[in-house]
Enzyme design. Sequence first.
Site: not given
Ligand code: UT7
Length: 317
Positions: A111, A244, A274
């Site tokens: 990225c 980004h 992204n």
């Molecule tokens: O491009 C440069 C590098 N990449 C980034 O900068 C991305 C960085 N990370 C992020 O943007 C965020 O961490 C995400 C958008 C990927 C995820 O958001 P989060 O608030 O960190 O969520 P999480 O991974 O802690 O997941 C929270 C919950 C989980 O469920 P439980 O364990 O709380 O029951 C996940 O299983 O959300 C669940 N989950 C989803 N639910 C519905 C994960 N993906 C999804 C989804 N739809 N697509």
Amino acid sequence: MYTRIISTGTYLPEKVLTNDELEKIVNTSDDWIRSRTGIESRHIAADGEFTSHLAEKAAYKALEAAGLVPADIDLIVVGTCTPDRMFPNVACLLQERMGITGPAFSLEAACSGFVYALTVADQFLCSGKSKRALVIGAETMSRLIDWTDRETCVLFGDGAGAVILEASDKPGLLYSDLGADGQHRKLLYTETGLSNMESSVEGHLKMKGNEVFKVAVRTLESMVDKVLLENNLNKGQIDWLVPHQANLRIISATAKRLGLPMDRVVVTVNKHGNTSAASIPMALDTAVRDGRIKRGNLILLEAFGGGFTWGACLLRY
Ligand code: UT7
């Protein structure tokens, strides 16, 4: 000798994939995707449409905006982690199709690919080796995605952005700072590559999103502190942040650290998700074309991505 960006261009593939459509593919919801990321839709390259095709279309838009033709360019640098093939590199494919001479190469910093490419092109121009560069970020991230993995498939999209960078006697690109740290490689990676190819593995992108999130926010905060300090700038003195576009929450945290309200931040992640190295030049182009970014504005570009890699470029547009 200095360099300045004289024009910009964007290309997004025609096919749009909305959050509602993703709800039919994996167990997710429009509400979850919007609230956690800010993403509403993304663009997906058509069959037979590769990174070089997207890059070429963005390049022609930038040339047209500058009133130039391909023969006016003598350097091409493309940031991409999704090249059509290992070689010829994407820049050489463009060179042949567009009829450009001079050095042409791609670099891979995920990225951060565009800020790396812009910094490298700046050095070619400042040393007098080249006069006018096409600098591109172009990706077909959809090809790396496991469409059964809801934690990644909702996040990424395809696109390309280009700028023309010209040698100048007045400063445009004022400062750049690049960084990398390989120790977190297991948080964001692809399963295989061409030299490490296992036929049983498809080579998909894997990410521990919430861990990447924390390192991204922390790294970007210390990077923007360094940009302000090393350029004798106070909080709030930058006219536009062009970050980004990975996640609206990461963008907001960086803006807060810079003392900028969100109406001085260019946000396009809602429209294309992204797009890795393509996101910064596309966001820059959007705000140049809609008139928000004007000549003379002080602009900060910043990125964080796989590797981990990161970088910032401060420029007077
Ligand atoms: O491009 C440069 C590098 N990449 C980034 O900068 C991305 C960085 N990370 C992020 O943007 C965020 O961490 C995400 C958008 C990927 C995820 O958001 P989060 O608030 O960190 O969520 P999480 O991974 O802690 O997941 C929270 C919950 C989980 O469920 P439980 O364990 O709380 O029951 C996940 O299983 O959300 C669940 N989950 C989803 N639910 C519905 C994960 N993906 C999804 C989804 N739809 N697509």
